[in-house]
Design a protein around this motif. Sequence first.
Motif, PDB file in Angstrom:
ATOM      1  N   THR A 156      93.189  44.350 -63.039  1.00 41.30           N
ATOM      2  CA  THR A 156      93.182  45.245 -64.198  1.00 41.30           C
ATOM      3  C   THR A 156      91.961  44.992 -65.076  1.00 41.30           C
ATOM      4  O   THR A 156      91.300  45.942 -65.521  1.00 41.30           O
ATOM      5  CB  THR A 156      94.470  45.043 -65.027  1.00 41.30           C
ATOM      6  OG1 THR A 156      95.594  45.271 -64.184  1.00 41.30           O
ATOM      7  CG2 THR A 156      94.521  45.986 -66.204  1.00 41.30           C
ATOM      8  N   VAL A 216      88.721  46.279 -63.250  1.00 42.07           N
ATOM      9  CA  VAL A 216      88.613  47.748 -63.298  1.00 42.07           C
ATOM     10  C   VAL A 216      88.249  48.203 -64.708  1.00 42.07           C
ATOM     11  O   VAL A 216      87.418  49.097 -64.892  1.00 42.07           O
ATOM     12  CB  VAL A 216      89.923  48.404 -62.807  1.00 42.07           C
ATOM     13  CG1 VAL A 216      89.935  49.890 -63.098  1.00 42.07           C
ATOM     14  CG2 VAL A 216      90.113  48.151 -61.321  1.00 42.07           C
ATOM     15  N   ARG A 217      88.845  47.574 -65.701  1.00 41.48           N
ATOM     16  CA  ARG A 217      88.527  47.915 -67.095  1.00 41.48           C
ATOM     17  C   ARG A 217      87.051  47.668 -67.396  1.00 41.48           C
ATOM     18  O   ARG A 217      86.374  48.502 -68.000  1.00 41.48           O
ATOM     19  CB  ARG A 217      89.396  47.089 -68.033  1.00 41.48           C
ATOM     20  CG  ARG A 217      89.150  47.360 -69.484  1.00 41.48           C
ATOM     21  CD  ARG A 217      90.153  46.579 -70.346  1.00 41.48           C
ATOM     22  NE  ARG A 217      89.788  46.668 -71.723  1.00 41.48           N
ATOM     23  CZ  ARG A 217      89.253  45.674 -72.428  1.00 41.48           C
ATOM     24  NH1 ARG A 217      89.066  44.503 -71.863  1.00 41.48           N
ATOM     25  NH2 ARG A 217      88.932  45.841 -73.687  1.00 41.48           N
ATOM     26  N   HIS A 218      86.525  46.535 -66.955  1.00 43.08           N
ATOM     27  CA  HIS A 218      85.116  46.225 -67.206  1.00 43.08           C
ATOM     28  C   HIS A 218      84.196  47.149 -66.421  1.00 43.08           C
ATOM     29  O   HIS A 218      83.135  47.532 -66.925  1.00 43.08           O
ATOM     30  CB  HIS A 218      84.820  44.775 -66.869  1.00 43.08           C
ATOM     31  CG  HIS A 218      85.348  43.818 -67.883  1.00 43.08           C
ATOM     32  ND1 HIS A 218      85.040  42.487 -67.870  1.00 43.08           N
ATOM     33  CD2 HIS A 218      86.165  43.986 -68.946  1.00 43.08           C
ATOM     34  CE1 HIS A 218      85.638  41.886 -68.882  1.00 43.08           C
ATOM     35  NE2 HIS A 218      86.336  42.789 -69.544  1.00 43.08           N
ATOM     36  N   LEU A 219      84.570  47.513 -65.201  1.00 39.48           N
ATOM     37  CA  LEU A 219      83.746  48.449 -64.431  1.00 39.48           C
ATOM     38  C   LEU A 219      83.712  49.821 -65.092  1.00 39.48           C
ATOM     39  O   LEU A 219      82.679  50.489 -65.095  1.00 39.48           O
ATOM     40  CB  LEU A 219      84.274  48.570 -62.999  1.00 39.48           C
ATOM     41  CG  LEU A 219      83.902  47.440 -62.059  1.00 39.48           C
ATOM     42  CD1 LEU A 219      84.644  47.580 -60.743  1.00 39.48           C
ATOM     43  CD2 LEU A 219      82.410  47.405 -61.815  1.00 39.48           C
ATOM     44  N   ARG A 220      84.826  50.256 -65.648  1.00 43.52           N
ATOM     45  CA  ARG A 220      84.872  51.566 -66.311  1.00 43.52           C
ATOM     46  C   ARG A 220      84.097  51.581 -67.624  1.00 43.52           C
ATOM     47  O   ARG A 220      83.726  52.646 -68.102  1.00 43.52           O
ATOM     48  CB  ARG A 220      86.312  51.980 -66.565  1.00 43.52           C
ATOM     49  CG  ARG A 220      87.019  52.393 -65.307  1.00 43.52           C
ATOM     50  CD  ARG A 220      88.443  52.800 -65.619  1.00 43.52           C
ATOM     51  NE  ARG A 220      89.127  53.163 -64.418  1.00 43.52           N
ATOM     52  CZ  ARG A 220      89.380  54.418 -64.071  1.00 43.52           C
ATOM     53  NH1 ARG A 220      89.014  55.400 -64.846  1.00 43.52           N
ATOM     54  NH2 ARG A 220      90.002  54.680 -62.946  1.00 43.52           N
ATOM     55  N   GLN A 221      83.861  50.415 -68.218  1.00 47.38           N
ATOM     56  CA  GLN A 221      83.091  50.359 -69.454  1.00 47.38           C
ATOM     57  C   GLN A 221      81.613  50.600 -69.220  1.00 47.38           C
ATOM     58  O   GLN A 221      80.875  50.820 -70.171  1.00 47.38           O
ATOM     59  CB  GLN A 221      83.305  49.028 -70.160  1.00 47.38           C
ATOM     60  CG  GLN A 221      84.659  48.927 -70.795  1.00 47.38           C
ATOM     61  CD  GLN A 221      84.878  47.603 -71.489  1.00 47.38           C
ATOM     62  OE1 GLN A 221      84.167  46.634 -71.234  1.00 47.38           O
ATOM     63  NE2 GLN A 221      85.861  47.562 -72.355  1.00 47.38           N
ATOM     64  N   GLY A 222      81.191  50.545 -67.988  1.00 45.14           N
ATOM     65  CA  GLY A 222      79.827  50.913 -67.660  1.00 45.14           C
ATOM     66  C   GLY A 222      78.817  49.789 -67.779  1.00 45.14           C
ATOM     67  O   GLY A 222      79.155  48.612 -67.700  1.00 45.14           O
ATOM     68  N   ARG A 227      82.089  43.985 -58.634  1.00 43.26           N
ATOM     69  CA  ARG A 227      82.533  44.686 -57.424  1.00 43.26           C
ATOM     70  C   ARG A 227      83.054  43.695 -56.384  1.00 43.26           C
ATOM     71  O   ARG A 227      84.024  43.967 -55.689  1.00 43.26           O
ATOM     72  CB  ARG A 227      81.414  45.544 -56.878  1.00 43.26           C
ATOM     73  CG  ARG A 227      81.210  46.785 -57.718  1.00 43.26           C
ATOM     74  CD  ARG A 227      80.070  47.653 -57.226  1.00 43.26           C
ATOM     75  NE  ARG A 227      79.858  48.757 -58.132  1.00 43.26           N
ATOM     76  CZ  ARG A 227      79.170  48.679 -59.269  1.00 43.26           C
ATOM     77  NH1 ARG A 227      78.647  47.537 -59.632  1.00 43.26           N
ATOM     78  NH2 ARG A 227      79.020  49.723 -60.047  1.00 43.26           N
ATOM     79  N   GLN A 239      78.280  45.822 -66.618  1.00 43.32           N
ATOM     80  CA  GLN A 239      77.664  45.719 -65.303  1.00 43.32           C
ATOM     81  C   GLN A 239      76.354  46.493 -65.319  1.00 43.32           C
ATOM     82  O   GLN A 239      76.345  47.698 -65.130  1.00 43.32           O
ATOM     83  CB  GLN A 239      78.605  46.292 -64.236  1.00 43.32           C
ATOM     84  CG  GLN A 239      78.120  46.108 -62.831  1.00 43.32           C
ATOM     85  CD  GLN A 239      78.193  44.673 -62.380  1.00 43.32           C
ATOM     86  OE1 GLN A 239      78.851  43.850 -62.985  1.00 43.32           O
ATOM     87  NE2 GLN A 239      77.526  44.355 -61.322  1.00 43.32           N
TER      88      GLN A 239
END
Length: 89
Positions: A59, A62-68, A15, A72
Amino acid sequence: MRTGSEPVTARSALRLRLWLSLWGLLWAAFGTTVFSLLDRPGWAAACGVLFVVTVVDLTMVVRHLRQGPHWQPGRDVPPYEPDRGGRGR
């Protein structure tokens, strides 16, 4: 306290990287625009390259954050194994 499992339980400040990437994106876009208007092609190109690098980083973040939680872990996941006692006493 080191447990020896740091690579498994390591956390990433995704973040923070997200906000820093957004901040860098704004400044790189501003720098590219201003240096282009001032007829400084070298500096404009440098800011343009920085803009592209920032977009790629943003990019990926955001991709790693969306992977859950795989990338993270949540606040309920401890950063290391709790001390069970026995060692160092």
